[in-house]
Design an enzyme around this catalytic site. Structure first.
Site, short mmCIF file in Angstrom:
data_model
loop_
_atom_site.label_atom_id
_atom_site.label_comp_id
_atom_site.label_asym_id
_atom_site.label_seq_id
_atom_site.Cartn_x
_atom_site.Cartn_y
_atom_site.Cartn_z
N TRP A 139 0.85 -1.20 0.00
CA TRP A 139 0.00 0.00 0.00
C TRP A 139 0.88 1.24 0.00
O TRP A 139 1.90 1.30 0.71
CB TRP A 139 -0.89 0.01 1.25
CG TRP A 139 -2.31 -0.37 1.02
CD1 TRP A 139 -2.81 -1.64 0.86
CD2 TRP A 139 -3.44 0.51 0.95
NE1 TRP A 139 -4.17 -1.58 0.71
CE2 TRP A 139 -4.58 -0.28 0.75
CE3 TRP A 139 -3.57 1.90 1.05
CZ2 TRP A 139 -5.86 0.28 0.65
CZ3 TRP A 139 -4.84 2.46 0.94
CH2 TRP A 139 -5.96 1.64 0.73
N SER A 194 0.07 -2.58 5.57
CA SER A 194 0.76 -2.48 6.86
C SER A 194 0.16 -3.40 7.90
O SER A 194 0.87 -3.88 8.79
CB SER A 194 0.71 -1.02 7.34
OG SER A 194 1.49 -0.21 6.49
N GLU A 203 -0.58 -6.38 7.62
CA GLU A 203 0.05 -7.70 7.49
C GLU A 203 1.50 -7.73 7.95
O GLU A 203 2.15 -8.79 7.95
CB GLU A 203 -0.03 -8.18 6.04
CG GLU A 203 -1.40 -8.67 5.60
CD GLU A 203 -2.41 -7.54 5.46
OE1 GLU A 203 -2.04 -6.46 4.93
OE2 GLU A 203 -3.56 -7.72 5.87
N CYS A 237 3.29 2.57 5.11
CA CYS A 237 2.81 3.94 5.10
C CYS A 237 1.30 3.92 5.19
O CYS A 237 0.63 3.44 4.26
CB CYS A 237 3.25 4.65 3.82
SG CYS A 237 2.62 6.32 3.66
N VAL A 238 0.77 4.39 6.31
CA VAL A 238 -0.68 4.45 6.52
C VAL A 238 -1.09 5.91 6.48
O VAL A 238 -0.58 6.72 7.26
CB VAL A 238 -1.07 3.81 7.85
CG1 VAL A 238 -2.59 3.67 7.95
CG2 VAL A 238 -0.42 2.43 8.00
N ILE A 239 -1.99 6.25 5.56
CA ILE A 239 -2.41 7.64 5.38
C ILE A 239 -3.89 7.74 5.72
O ILE A 239 -4.70 6.94 5.26
CB ILE A 239 -2.17 8.12 3.93
CG1 ILE A 239 -0.67 8.02 3.59
CG2 ILE A 239 -2.68 9.55 3.74
CD1 ILE A 239 -0.34 8.35 2.15
N GLU A 267 -11.10 8.63 4.98
CA GLU A 267 -12.34 9.23 5.47
C GLU A 267 -12.86 8.57 6.74
O GLU A 267 -13.70 9.13 7.44
CB GLU A 267 -13.42 9.14 4.37
CG GLU A 267 -13.12 9.95 3.12
CD GLU A 267 -14.19 9.77 2.07
OE1 GLU A 267 -14.24 10.57 1.13
OE2 GLU A 267 -15.02 8.82 2.21
N HIS A 302 -10.66 3.55 9.85
CA HIS A 302 -9.82 2.41 9.49
C HIS A 302 -8.35 2.70 9.80
O HIS A 302 -7.62 1.84 10.27
CB HIS A 302 -10.00 2.10 8.01
CG HIS A 302 -9.54 0.73 7.65
ND1 HIS A 302 -8.77 0.47 6.53
CD2 HIS A 302 -9.73 -0.48 8.25
CE1 HIS A 302 -8.52 -0.81 6.46
NE2 HIS A 302 -9.09 -1.41 7.48
N PHE A 360 9.55 -0.74 14.06
CA PHE A 360 8.32 -0.10 13.58
C PHE A 360 8.67 1.05 12.64
O PHE A 360 8.76 2.20 13.05
CB PHE A 360 7.51 0.40 14.79
CG PHE A 360 6.19 1.02 14.44
CD1 PHE A 360 5.94 2.36 14.70
CD2 PHE A 360 5.17 0.26 13.87
CE1 PHE A 360 4.71 2.93 14.42
CE2 PHE A 360 3.93 0.82 13.57
CZ PHE A 360 3.71 2.16 13.84
N1 LIG Z 1 -5.28 2.21 3.94
C1 LIG Z 1 -4.04 1.62 4.08
C2 LIG Z 1 -3.87 0.25 4.21
N2 LIG Z 1 -4.96 -0.57 4.21
C3 LIG Z 1 -4.84 -2.03 4.02
C4 LIG Z 1 -4.50 -2.79 5.31
O1 LIG Z 1 -3.15 -2.56 5.70
C5 LIG Z 1 -4.71 -4.29 5.13
O2 LIG Z 1 -3.87 -4.74 4.07
C6 LIG Z 1 -6.15 -4.62 4.82
O3 LIG Z 1 -6.98 -4.08 5.84
C7 LIG Z 1 -6.37 -6.14 4.72
O4 LIG Z 1 -5.97 -6.77 5.92
N3 LIG Z 1 -2.63 -0.28 4.37
C8 LIG Z 1 -1.52 0.54 4.39
O5 LIG Z 1 -0.39 0.04 4.53
N4 LIG Z 1 -1.66 1.89 4.24
C9 LIG Z 1 -2.88 2.46 4.10
O6 LIG Z 1 -2.98 3.72 3.98
C1 LIG Z 2 -5.77 3.87 6.35
C2 LIG Z 2 -6.82 3.36 5.45
O1 LIG Z 2 -7.22 2.20 5.47
C3 LIG Z 2 -7.52 4.40 4.65
O2 LIG Z 2 -6.58 4.96 3.75
C4 LIG Z 2 -8.70 3.83 3.86
O3 LIG Z 2 -9.41 4.96 3.44
P1 LIG Z 2 -10.91 5.20 3.98
O4 LIG Z 2 -10.80 5.38 5.49
O5 LIG Z 2 -11.36 6.47 3.29
O6 LIG Z 2 -11.72 3.98 3.61
#
Ligand SMILES: Nc1c(NC[C@H](O)[C@H](O)[C@H](O)CO)[nH]c(=O)[nH]c1=O
Ligand SMILES: CC(=O)[C@@H](O)COP(=O)(O)O
Length: 163
Positions: free
Chosen positions: A31, A65, A67, A90-92, A95, A98, A123
């Protein structure tokens, strides 16, 4: 100290161990690949720069992330000679909430895996409000969190080997 007050790639103020004795794994989330690719390159080049042998670096991609915890557990179960695992992602913020669930799960998950195996699990996950903050910390104006993660892994590998 906030990242804005330091550079993630500046280690001139500290001593970095020789990495030649150690073996590492790097797990990288797919991601936001343009960001995590930069984190990976930074971590890999930093390990090599400090003497880690290329053959002693295992690199594995994971979907996201979330996983990274499972990847760290699997790697430490299968490779008993690993000195540390570097987790990059990288988690951004989107809306929904999540973002919160992923960030909490990964932070707590990788910490618990390290404690379970008595090995450092680093981490190296950016958790940002927006894309620009991520760019700034993946080789941008604030340096590269992948560099920081690799230096941390080297220091923890030496600690684990010498205490
Ligand atoms: N939104 C982001 C995700 N979402 C996916 C999750 O990490 C995971 O793969 C899914 O929920 C299935 O288990 N992952 C990131 O690394 N960054 C994001 O911004
Ligand atoms: C961190 C996430 O999973 C996020 O980017 C997914 O976007 P949304 O919260 O708008 O479904």
């Amino acid at each position: 100290m906030a990242t804005q007050l330091k550079n993630l790639s500046d280690f001139s103020h500290t001593t970095v161990p020789d990495g030649s004795p150690y073996k590492f794994a790097i797990a990288v989330a797919e991601w936001n690949a343009e960001i995590t690719g930069s984190l990976y390159n930074g971590a890999l080049q930093t390990l090599l720069k400090h003497g880690v042998k290329a053959e002693n670096i295992i690199s594995v991609p994971v979907p996201g992330s979330f996983e990274l915890t499972a990847a760290a557990e699997i790697l430490l179960q299968k490779h008993k000679d690993l000195d540390a695992v570097i987790c990059l992602g990288c988690v951004i913020q989107g809306e929904t909430r999540h973002f919160d669930f992923i960030c909490d799960a990964v932070a707590n998950g990788v910490s618990n895996v390290g404690i379970k195996h008595s090995k450092a699990v680093i981490f190296g996950v950016l958790t940002t409000d927006n894309q620009q903050q991520a760019i700034d910390r993946a080789g941008g104006k604030h340096g590269n969190k992948g560099d920081e993660a690799a230096i941390t892994a080297l220091k923890m590998a030496e600690l684990t080997a010498t205490v």
